[in-house]
Design a protein around this motif. Structure first.
Motif, PDB file in Angstrom:
ATOM      1  N   HIS A   1       0.835  -1.202   0.000  1.00 35.34           N
ATOM      2  CA  HIS A   1       0.000   0.000   0.000  1.00 35.34           C
ATOM      3  C   HIS A   1       0.871   1.254   0.000  1.00 35.34           C
ATOM      4  O   HIS A   1       0.647   2.180  -0.799  1.00 35.34           O
ATOM      5  CB  HIS A   1      -0.905  -0.031   1.241  1.00 35.34           C
ATOM      6  CG  HIS A   1      -1.838   1.132   1.364  1.00 35.34           C
ATOM      7  ND1 HIS A   1      -3.206   0.999   1.293  1.00 35.34           N
ATOM      8  CD2 HIS A   1      -1.606   2.454   1.584  1.00 35.34           C
ATOM      9  CE1 HIS A   1      -3.774   2.189   1.462  1.00 35.34           C
ATOM     10  NE2 HIS A   1      -2.817   3.084   1.639  1.00 35.34           N
ATOM     11  N   GLU A   2       1.867   1.306   0.887  1.00 31.50           N
ATOM     12  CA  GLU A   2       2.689   2.511   0.998  1.00 31.50           C
ATOM     13  C   GLU A   2       3.607   2.688  -0.207  1.00 31.50           C
ATOM     14  O   GLU A   2       3.801   3.809  -0.691  1.00 31.50           O
ATOM     15  CB  GLU A   2       3.497   2.488   2.300  1.00 31.50           C
ATOM     16  CG  GLU A   2       2.652   2.452   3.563  1.00 31.50           C
ATOM     17  CD  GLU A   2       1.581   3.536   3.615  1.00 31.50           C
ATOM     18  OE1 GLU A   2       1.807   4.644   3.089  1.00 31.50           O
ATOM     19  OE2 GLU A   2       0.500   3.268   4.173  1.00 31.50           O
ATOM     20  N   THR A   3       4.170   1.607  -0.716  1.00 34.19           N
ATOM     21  CA  THR A   3       5.014   1.712  -1.905  1.00 34.19           C
ATOM     22  C   THR A   3       4.190   2.145  -3.108  1.00 34.19           C
ATOM     23  O   THR A   3       4.654   2.934  -3.941  1.00 34.19           O
ATOM     24  CB  THR A   3       5.740   0.386  -2.180  1.00 34.19           C
ATOM     25  OG1 THR A   3       6.508   0.015  -1.029  1.00 34.19           O
ATOM     26  CG2 THR A   3       6.683   0.502  -3.373  1.00 34.19           C
ATOM     27  N   ASP A   4       2.960   1.651  -3.217  1.00 37.48           N
ATOM     28  CA  ASP A   4       2.073   2.097  -4.292  1.00 37.48           C
ATOM     29  C   ASP A   4       1.897   3.617  -4.262  1.00 37.48           C
ATOM     30  O   ASP A   4       1.869   4.272  -5.321  1.00 37.48           O
ATOM     31  CB  ASP A   4       0.706   1.422  -4.172  1.00 37.48           C
ATOM     32  CG  ASP A   4       0.678   0.010  -4.736  1.00 37.48           C
ATOM     33  OD1 ASP A   4       1.702  -0.448  -5.280  1.00 37.48           O
ATOM     34  OD2 ASP A   4      -0.391  -0.629  -4.636  1.00 37.48           O
ATOM     35  N   HIS A   5       1.752   4.191  -3.073  1.00 40.45           N
ATOM     36  CA  HIS A   5       1.611   5.647  -2.973  1.00 40.45           C
ATOM     37  C   HIS A   5       2.766   6.353  -3.670  1.00 40.45           C
ATOM     38  O   HIS A   5       2.582   7.406  -4.299  1.00 40.45           O
ATOM     39  CB  HIS A   5       1.579   6.088  -1.504  1.00 40.45           C
ATOM     40  CG  HIS A   5       0.213   6.135  -0.904  1.00 40.45           C
ATOM     41  ND1 HIS A   5      -0.807   6.898  -1.412  1.00 40.45           N
ATOM     42  CD2 HIS A   5      -0.296   5.531   0.197  1.00 40.45           C
ATOM     43  CE1 HIS A   5      -1.893   6.765  -0.661  1.00 40.45           C
ATOM     44  NE2 HIS A   5      -1.614   5.938   0.321  1.00 40.45           N
ATOM     45  N   LEU A   6       3.943   5.797  -3.565  1.00 39.47           N
ATOM     46  CA  LEU A   6       5.132   6.438  -4.132  1.00 39.47           C
ATOM     47  C   LEU A   6       5.154   6.357  -5.653  1.00 39.47           C
ATOM     48  O   LEU A   6       5.920   7.061  -6.302  1.00 39.47           O
ATOM     49  CB  LEU A   6       6.390   5.810  -3.536  1.00 39.47           C
ATOM     50  CG  LEU A   6       6.443   5.828  -1.997  1.00 39.47           C
ATOM     51  CD1 LEU A   6       7.718   5.167  -1.494  1.00 39.47           C
ATOM     52  CD2 LEU A   6       6.323   7.257  -1.452  1.00 39.47           C
ATOM     53  N   ASP A   7       4.299   5.481  -6.202  1.00 44.73           N
ATOM     54  CA  ASP A   7       4.164   5.353  -7.653  1.00 44.73           C
ATOM     55  C   ASP A   7       2.903   6.027  -8.178  1.00 44.73           C
ATOM     56  O   ASP A   7       2.515   5.832  -9.334  1.00 44.73           O
ATOM     57  CB  ASP A   7       4.150   3.871  -8.042  1.00 44.73           C
ATOM     58  CG  ASP A   7       5.475   3.192  -7.769  1.00 44.73           C
ATOM     59  OD1 ASP A   7       6.523   3.852  -7.942  1.00 44.73           O
ATOM     60  OD2 ASP A   7       5.481   2.009  -7.393  1.00 44.73           O
ATOM     61  N   GLY A   8       2.227   6.801  -7.324  1.00 44.57           N
ATOM     62  CA  GLY A   8       1.020   7.492  -7.745  1.00 44.57           C
ATOM     63  C   GLY A   8      -0.206   6.603  -7.808  1.00 44.57           C
ATOM     64  O   GLY A   8      -1.178   6.923  -8.501  1.00 44.57           O
ATOM     65  N   VAL A   9      -0.187   5.492  -7.069  1.00 43.23           N
ATOM     66  CA  VAL A   9      -1.286   4.521  -7.088  1.00 43.23           C
ATOM     67  C   VAL A   9      -2.023   4.566  -5.751  1.00 43.23           C
ATOM     68  O   VAL A   9      -1.393   4.477  -4.683  1.00 43.23           O
ATOM     69  CB  VAL A   9      -0.759   3.095  -7.348  1.00 43.23           C
ATOM     70  CG1 VAL A   9      -1.884   2.071  -7.246  1.00 43.23           C
ATOM     71  CG2 VAL A   9      -0.086   3.020  -8.716  1.00 43.23           C
ATOM     72  N   LEU A  10      -3.344   4.698  -5.792  1.00 46.24           N
ATOM     73  CA  LEU A  10      -4.173   4.606  -4.598  1.00 46.24           C
ATOM     74  C   LEU A  10      -4.781   3.210  -4.501  1.00 46.24           C
ATOM     75  O   LEU A  10      -4.962   2.532  -5.515  1.00 46.24           O
ATOM     76  CB  LEU A  10      -5.296   5.639  -4.634  1.00 46.24           C
ATOM     77  CG  LEU A  10      -4.873   7.109  -4.600  1.00 46.24           C
ATOM     78  CD1 LEU A  10      -6.108   8.001  -4.701  1.00 46.24           C
ATOM     79  CD2 LEU A  10      -4.073   7.430  -3.350  1.00 46.24           C
ATOM     80  N   TYR A  11      -5.134   2.811  -3.284  1.00 49.03           N
ATOM     81  CA  TYR A  11      -5.680   1.472  -3.106  1.00 49.03           C
ATOM     82  C   TYR A  11      -6.952   1.257  -3.919  1.00 49.03           C
ATOM     83  O   TYR A  11      -7.246   0.136  -4.355  1.00 49.03           O
ATOM     84  CB  TYR A  11      -5.927   1.175  -1.620  1.00 49.03           C
ATOM     85  CG  TYR A  11      -7.259   1.638  -1.074  1.00 49.03           C
ATOM     86  CD1 TYR A  11      -8.312   0.743  -0.899  1.00 49.03           C
ATOM     87  CD2 TYR A  11      -7.464   2.965  -0.723  1.00 49.03           C
ATOM     88  CE1 TYR A  11      -9.538   1.165  -0.382  1.00 49.03           C
ATOM     89  CE2 TYR A  11      -8.676   3.391  -0.215  1.00 49.03           C
ATOM     90  CZ  TYR A  11      -9.709   2.489  -0.045  1.00 49.03           C
ATOM     91  OH  TYR A  11     -10.919   2.899   0.451  1.00 49.03           O
ATOM     92  N   LEU A  12      -7.701   2.330  -4.175  1.00 48.54           N
ATOM     93  CA  LEU A  12      -8.927   2.200  -4.960  1.00 48.54           C
ATOM     94  C   LEU A  12      -8.642   1.755  -6.392  1.00 48.54           C
ATOM     95  O   LEU A  12      -9.499   1.156  -7.040  1.00 48.54           O
ATOM     96  CB  LEU A  12      -9.692   3.515  -4.970  1.00 48.54           C
ATOM     97  CG  LEU A  12     -10.356   3.897  -3.636  1.00 48.54           C
ATOM     98  CD1 LEU A  12     -10.963   5.289  -3.729  1.00 48.54           C
ATOM     99  CD2 LEU A  12     -11.410   2.875  -3.233  1.00 48.54           C
ATOM    100  N   ASP A  13      -7.454   2.026  -6.888  1.00 43.56           N
ATOM    101  CA  ASP A  13      -7.090   1.580  -8.237  1.00 43.56           C
ATOM    102  C   ASP A  13      -7.031   0.062  -8.324  1.00 43.56           C
ATOM    103  O   ASP A  13      -7.168  -0.501  -9.412  1.00 43.56           O
ATOM    104  CB  ASP A  13      -5.721   2.143  -8.638  1.00 43.56           C
ATOM    105  CG  ASP A  13      -5.702   3.659  -8.651  1.00 43.56           C
ATOM    106  OD1 ASP A  13      -6.757   4.269  -8.882  1.00 43.56           O
ATOM    107  OD2 ASP A  13      -4.620   4.230  -8.421  1.00 43.56           O
TER     108      ASP A  13
END
Length: 217
Positions: free
Chosen positions: A168-180
């Motif tokens: 979840h946190e690494t996704d944030h760094l790639d511009g990805v939200l959990y809703l994606d």
């Protein structure tokens, strides 16, 4: 003419944030900083400023409260996140979700890759999407690589709920939200979660809301 905030050097931006004191304001979904991705950390913040920023992320995460916080969530597009989970959950939840305590740690320039093909699906929320949760199927086990705040190499395998947190946190760094990555038919308000979906696993929610969970290996 003043320099726009989002064009200011990152160190100056962080200094401005920290000058206010206390927990940092958390950016909500809809702000472009959550979608642009981040700069790889390469000394943009001097060691003392980095330490202050990390401490501010820790304080903000605890105050929210949450189990992880990425720099873009406070408006800073740097590849830095913090995690910590005291796992204050009943034993049946701990066993079903693999939720075990995680000490406070800093992830610098993290990246993950799956270990095996198993996936696990559970309700998940986000401090930048307040008031809502949805089921996300994620890798059950991942290998995380990167560094810590002192530049030491991180190369570690995470399983269960800790694996979910680092994804979840690494996704944030790639511009990805959990809703994606979420099953949108499962989207539920926090009130609905408290009233209906407190079970350790999401099978009941899947049946009632009409969606499939990933097949178990």
């Amino acid at each position: 003419m003043a320099t726009p905030r989002n064009h200011a050097p990152l160190a100056e931006q962080v200094e401005e944030l920290l000058a206010v004191g206390g927990p940092l304001p958390i950016v909500a979904a809809g702000d472009p900083v959550l979608r642009r991705g981040t700069e790889r950390f390469d000394g943009q913040l001097a060691p003392a400023l980095l330490a202050r920023f990390v401490e501010a992320l820790r304080v903000t995460m605890h105050e929210a409260p949450g189990v992880g916080l990425a720099a873009p969530q406070v408006g800073v597009p740097l590849r830095i996140a913090v995690i910590e989970d005291q796992a204050p959950v009943p034993e049946e939840v701990r066993l079903a979700r693999g939720r075990v305590p995680q000490p406070f740690r800093v992830l610098v320039n993290p990246a993950y890759e799956p270990v095996g093909t198993a996936r696990a699906a559970f309700f998940e929320g986000c401090l930048s999407v307040p008031g809502w949760q949805a089921i996300v199927a994620r890798h059950a086990q991942v290998r995380l690589t990167g560094q810590d705040e002192h530049g030491r190499t991180v190369d570690e395998v995470f399983s269960g709920w800790p694996a979910r947190i680092v994804q979840h946190e690494t996704d944030h760094l790639d511009g990805v939200l959990y809703l994606d990555r979420a099953e949108l038919r499962s989207l539920a308000s926090n009130e609905a979660m408290a009233q209906r979906w407190t079970q350790p696993t999401p099978e009941k929610a899947a049946r009632a809301l009409g969606f499939d969970l990933p097949a178990q290996p």
